[in-house]
Scaffold this active site. Structure first.
Site, PDB file in Angstrom:
ATOM      1  N   GLU A  36     -28.818 -66.258  65.193  1.00  0.00           N
ATOM      2  CA  GLU A  36     -29.384 -66.152  66.536  1.00  0.00           C
ATOM      3  C   GLU A  36     -28.333 -66.462  67.611  1.00  0.00           C
ATOM      4  OE1 GLU A  36     -30.780 -67.601  63.961  1.00  0.00           O
ATOM      5  OE2 GLU A  36     -32.846 -66.879  63.803  1.00  0.00           O
ATOM      6  N   LYS A  48      -6.843 -72.856  62.265  1.00  0.00           N
ATOM      7  CA  LYS A  48      -7.784 -73.217  61.210  1.00  0.00           C
ATOM      8  C   LYS A  48      -8.105 -74.705  61.201  1.00  0.00           C
ATOM      9  CE  LYS A  48      -7.245 -71.643  57.153  1.00  0.00           C
ATOM     10  NZ  LYS A  48      -8.507 -71.016  56.747  1.00  0.00           N
ATOM     11  N   HIS A 100      -3.856 -57.422  67.667  1.00  0.00           N
ATOM     12  CA  HIS A 100      -5.053 -58.103  68.149  1.00  0.00           C
ATOM     13  C   HIS A 100      -5.144 -58.075  69.671  1.00  0.00           C
ATOM     14  CE1 HIS A 100      -4.645 -59.646  63.993  1.00  0.00           C
ATOM     15  NE2 HIS A 100      -5.890 -59.282  64.003  1.00  0.00           N
TER      16      HIS A 100
END
Ligand code: GLN
Ligand code: ZN
Length: 767
Positions: free
Chosen positions: A17, A116, A703
Site C-alpha cells: 500500500e 546498503k 541510471h
C-alpha cells in the site's frame, strides 16, 4: 515474566500500500493528506496486528515514508544546505528531495547518497555532516507516532537509530575529521527527545546500534560508553539493540553500557549467549533475538525454547525478552497473502506475521513451563515440530543426484586454459575490432512489454502470441544494434521480469512467491525467490531466445546468465546447509546452461555477478573464506566452456577496489564494471594491480536520464587508456538499459559507437 517483543515491522503494508500511496503522491495524483492517511492506516494495521499476536513490546517509529536513517537525520536537523536553502518546498517535499533528488531543470538538486544497510538488500540514505554540524530537534516524529498508537490503546516502544551508529553511518563533508567528533553535539538532542518521550508516557525506548557488531577501534567503544552514560537515564528505559552479527570483542562494552536492556542477535551470533549470560551485570535485561528476522523459515521452537529456558534460569524470568533477531523489515509481511505456493514448502515458511506468532508462542511457553502449558501453546509447538521433521526428511528438499554430482566436482572443473592462450583463440574466432562495443544485456522494458507480460501471466494473451511478441522485440533490438554499429550484440532480456526470478522459476529447488515483497529502498520492493532444496536444472533456460537472436545476425550475440553468487545473494536461502554448498549447486546448474548455449552456437557468454561485492561479510575475519568460495563458484559456473568461447562478467552497485584480487581470480575473459559514477576512480586500482584480461569500465551512468555525448565518452576512454592497453579495453555503458527509454538508449548507443570509432582511429599508427 518474559516479555514478547518486536524490533520493527515492514512498512510497505501487506499489499505494498505504501508504494502505491507514495507513487501517487509523487505523480501528483494525490495530496499530502492522502499520503498521510495511507501511512496512518499502515501503522494502525501493523500495531493492531502485533498487539493481537500477543506482542507486548510493539515498536513505533519503525515506520518511515522513505528510510529510518533519513528520518533520524531530519529529526536531528541534519539537513544538507542544498535542501535546507531551497525555498518553496514543504517539509514533506524537502524530505523526498533529500531521498530522491529534485529534477528541476537548471536548478536540480542531486539526491543524498544511498547505500546498503549492512549486509541486507535494504538501502539507506547516507547522512551528510559538515564540520561543526549543527544539530537540533527538528521533528517530533517519534513522539507523534507514539501518541498515535497510544490513542489506539497500544503503548509502544519507540525505535530510534542510536547516536553512535547514526554518526558512523553518515559521511563528513569538507573535513577529514571523523563523524564521532560530532557526538557531543548530537547527544543533547537525543536527550531532549528521550525526555519528551518519557513525558508522553513511553516506558521503554529502543535505540538501535547495529554498528556494535562491526570490528570497532577502541575510540568507538569509548564513544559508546560516553553516549549511553548520558542517555541511559535521560528518559524511558533504554534497550540498546544490536543485530546482524555477533558482538564478538565488543560484547564486554555492550554489556557494560549503563542501560536497562541489551538485544542480541542469537540467530547470526548464537555463540555469544553463554558469555552474555555469564557476564551480564545484575540488573541488565537481555532481549534474545531467536526468531530469524533475515530469513523465511519457521523456527525450531523446541531448540529455541531450550535456549530460552537456559537463559531464564540464569537471569530470572523478569530479565528476559523474547524477540526476532532483528527488525522484520527484511522479510515479507504475511504468508497468508500467498495463494499459489507449493503446499509442502508453505508449511516450512514463516513471514513477518508468522514470526510474531512464533515469538508470542515461545514467550508463553517459557512463562508456563511444561506442566501448565495451555493447549493452544502445546499444539503450536507440536505443529512446528511436525513441520520441521517433515522438511528435514522431505524428498522435495533433498536430491541424491545433485548431492552425488556435487561430490564428483573435481579440481579441473574450476580451471580454464591460461588467459593468454585462450584469448588468442577467441580473437581468431570472433575477429572483433580493437575497443569492441557492447551493452550489459537488457534493453528498455517498455510499457508495451510489461502489458504483454502481465496479459500472458493472467492468461489473457495466448502463449504463442506472447512468444511471437517477444521474438519481434528481439528482432527490433538486433536490427537496432546492427544499424547503430555495436560489435557484440545482446538479445535484450525482454522475456525476463527479473534477472534472478527468471532463473528461479526454471530451476528445481526454488519457489517464487506472488506477494513476498521486501522493501529495497523508498517505494522500491524486491521479491526474492526462496531456495528450499537441492538445485538442479530441468533443461535449457535461455538458449531459445539467444539462439533466435543469433540466427538474425552474423555478429556475435552474447548469452546472458545470472551468476551463482548473485542468485544466492538475492534469494532467501535454505538454512539447513551452508551457503557455499547452495552456491555450488547453483554454479553447476549455470555451468550446464553454458554448455547448452555453446551447443546452440553462442560464442560469447556473460555471467552477471553484480552482487558479489555485497555478499562480503561484515567482519573482516570472515571475508577471506567468503571470497574463496564465491570466486570458486563463479569459476565452476564459467570454466566448462571451450577455449574459444569468451566469458564475460558484469559487476555494479559498489566500489570494487578492496576485492580486486578476488575479481581477478574470477578470470573472466572480459569484465564490464561500473565506474562512471565514481569518475572512473576504479582505474587507479587497475593502475596498481596488473590485470591482463579484457575490461569494459562503464563509460556512462545508465541510471541517469542524461544522454551522454561522444566527446565525454572519448574522454573516459582516453583516461582508461592511460592504465589499460588498447587490446584489453572494451566500450560499454555501466549497467543494463532496462530502466531507460528507447529515446535515451538510441542516441546513447550511437555516442558510444562514435566515441569508440574515434579513439580507435587515434590509435592507428600514422605513417
Ligand atoms: N544483464 C543484466 C542487465 O543488463 C545485468 C543487470 C545488473 O547488473 N544488475 O539488466
Ligand atoms: Zn549492472
Amino acid at each position: 515474566m518474559p516479555i514478547a517483543s518486536n524490533l520493527g515491522f515492514p512498512r510497505i503494508g501487506p499489499d505494498r500500500e505504501l508504494k502505491r500511496a507514495l507513487e501517487a503522491y509523487w505523480a501528483g495524483r494525490s495530496t499530502a493528506d492522502d499520503l498521510a492517511a495511507a501511512a496512518r492506516d499502515i501503522r494502525r494495521t501493523n500495531w493492531q496486528l502485533q498487539a493481537d499476536a500477543g506482542i507486548e513490546h510493539v515498536p513505533s517509529n519503525d515506520f518511515s515514508l522513505d528510510d529510518h536513517v533519513l528520518d533520524t537525520a531530519v529529526m536531528l536537523g541534519a539537513i544538507p544546505r542544498r535542501f535546507a536553502h531551497r525555498a518553496g518546498l514543504s517539509n514533506l517535499d524537502r524530505y523526498f528531495a533529500m531521498a530522491r533528488g529534485l529534477a528541476d531543470g537548471a536548478s536540480s538538486i542531486p539526491a543524498m547518497e544511498m547505500t546498503k544497510w549492512f549486509d541486507t538488500n535494504y538501502h539507506y540514505i547516507v547522512p551528510e555532516f559538515e564540520p561543526a554540524q549543527d544539530f537540533h530537534l527538528a521533528s517530533t516524529k517519534p513522539i507523534d507516532e507514539f501518541l498515535e498508537a497510544k490513542a489506539l490503546g497500544i503503548t509502544t516502544r519507540p525505535v530510534i537509530l542510536g547516536p553512535v551508529s547514526f554518526l558512523l553511518l553518515g559521511r563528513m563533508c569538507g573535513t577529514s575529521a571523523g563523524p564521532l567528533t560530532l557526538l557531543d553535539s548530537v547527544l543533547p538532542v537525543y536527550e531532549q527527545m528521550l525526555e519528551l518521550l518519557a513525558g508522553a508516557g513511553a516506558e521503554w525506548v529502543q535505540l538501535d546500534e547495529p554498528c556494535l557488531v562491526l570490528d570497532l577501534p577502541r575510540e568507538t567503544l569509548r564513544a559508546y560508553q560516553a553516549a549511553y552514560e548520558r542517555l541511559g537515564d535521560a528518559g524511558p528505559r533504554v534497550l540498546v539493540a544490536t543485530y546482524f552479527g555477533d558482538l564478538g570483542a565488543n560484547l564486554p562494552t555492550a554489556l557494560g553500557l549503563p542501560v536497562a536492556a541489551l538485544h542480541l542477535d542469537l540467530v547470526r551470533g548464537p555463540g555469544q549467549l553463554s558469555a552474555a549470560l555469564e557476564r551480564a551485570p545484575r540488573n541488565l535485561v537481555l532481549s534474545l533475538g531467536v526468531v530469524d528476522g533475515r530469513n523465511v523459515w519457521r523456527a525450531d521452537l523446541d531448540a529455541t525454547l531450550g535456549l530460552l529456558t537456559r537463559a531464564t534460569h540464569a537471569l530470572g524470568p523478569h530479565r528476559v525478552m523474547v524477540a526476532p533477531s532483528c527488525s522484520l523489515l527484511h522479510v515479507p509481511v504475511d504468508l497468508d497473502n500467498e495463494t499459489a505456493l507449493d503446499a509442502d514448502v508453505r508449511r516450512w515458511l514463516a513471514f513477518g506475521t508468522q514470526k510474531l506468532h512464533e515469538v508470542a508462542t515461545l514467550s508463553a511457553a517459557l512463562q508456563h513451563g511444561p506442566d501448565t502449558m495451555p493447549d493452544a501453546i502445546t499444539d503450536a509447538l507440536a505443529d512446528a515440530r511436525a513441520a520441521l521433521a517433515q522438511r528435514r526428511a522431505s524428498p522435495r528438499a533433498h536430491d541424491a543426484a545433485v548431492q552425488e554430482r556435487q561430490r564428483a566436482v573435481s579440481e579441473d572443473m574450476f580451471r580454464r586454459t591460461p588467459y593468454r592462450a585462450r584469448s588468442t583463440q577467441q580473437e581468431r574466432a570472433l575477429k572483433l575490432p580493437q575497443l569492441p562495443t557492447t551493452t550489459i544485456g537488457s534493453f528498455p522494458q517498455t510499457a508495451e512489454l510489461r502489458r504483454a507480460r502481465a496479459a500472458a501471466r493472467a492468461g489473457h494473451m495466448a502463449p504463442s502470441d506472447y512468444d511471437a511478441f517477444l521474438r519481434s522485440q528481439i528482432e527490433d533490438a538486433i536490427r537496432f544494434q546492427e544499424e547503430v554499429g555495436l560489435d557484440v550484440l545482446v538479445h535484450g532480456e525482454f522475456e525476463r521480469n527479473d534477472m534472478v526470478e527468471y532463473f528461479a522459476e526454471r530451476l528445481a529447488g526454488f519457489v517464487v512467491t506472488q506477494r513476498g515483497w521486501v522493501q529495497s529502498y523508498g517505494s522500491r520492493c524486491v521479491k526474492p525467490p526462496i531456495i528450499y532444496g537441492d538445485i538442479s536444472r530441468g533443461g535449457a533456460m535461455t538458449t531459445t531466445w539467444t539462439a533466435f537472436a543469433q540466427s538474425l545476425t552474423s555478429r556475435p550475440v552474447k548469452g546472458m546468465l545470472t551468476g551463482p553468487v548473485t542468485m544466492l545473494q538475492w534469494s532467501f536461502v535454505r538454512d539447513d546447509q551452508p551457503r557455499d554448498e547452495t552456491c555450488r549447486q547453483l554454479a553447476l546448474a549455470i555451468r550446464d546452461e553454458t554448455a547448452d548455449l555453446e551447443a546452440a552456437g553462442i560464442r560469447i557468454i556473460q555471467i552477471d555477478e553484480p552482487a558479489i561485492r555485497e555478499g562480503l561479510p561484515l567482519k573482516t575475519e570472515d571475508r577471506h573464506e567468503y571470497l574463496e568460495w564465491s570466486v570458486n563458484a563463479f569459476r565452476l559456473a564459467s570454466s566448462g566452456v571451450r577455449d574459444e568461447t569468451q566469458v564475460h562478467t558484469h559487476m555494479c552497485y559498489s566500489a570494487f577496489d578492496d576485492i580486486i584480487d578476488a575479481v581477478a581470480r574470477m578470470d573472466a575473459d572480459v569484465l564490464s564494471i561500473e565506474t562512471s559514477r565514481s569518475d572512473m576512480t576504479l582505474l587507479d586500482t587497475f593502475a596498481r594491480v596488473s590485470y591482463p584480461n579484457g575490461i569494459g569500465p562503464g563509460v556512462y551512468d545508465v541510471h541517469s536520464p542524461a544522454v551522454p555525448v561522444a566527446a565525454e565518452i572519448e574522454k573516459h576512454l582516453n583516461k582508461a587508456l592511460t592504465v589499460l592497453t588498447p587490446d584489453q579495453l572494451w566500450v560499454n555503458p555501466d549497467c543494463g538499459l532496462k530502466t531507460r527509454r528507447w529515446e535515451e538508449v538510441r542516441p546513447s548507443m550511437s555516442a558510444i559507437v562514435q566515441a569508440a570509432a574515434h579513439v580507435r582511429q587515434s590509435l592507428q599508427p600514422t605513417i
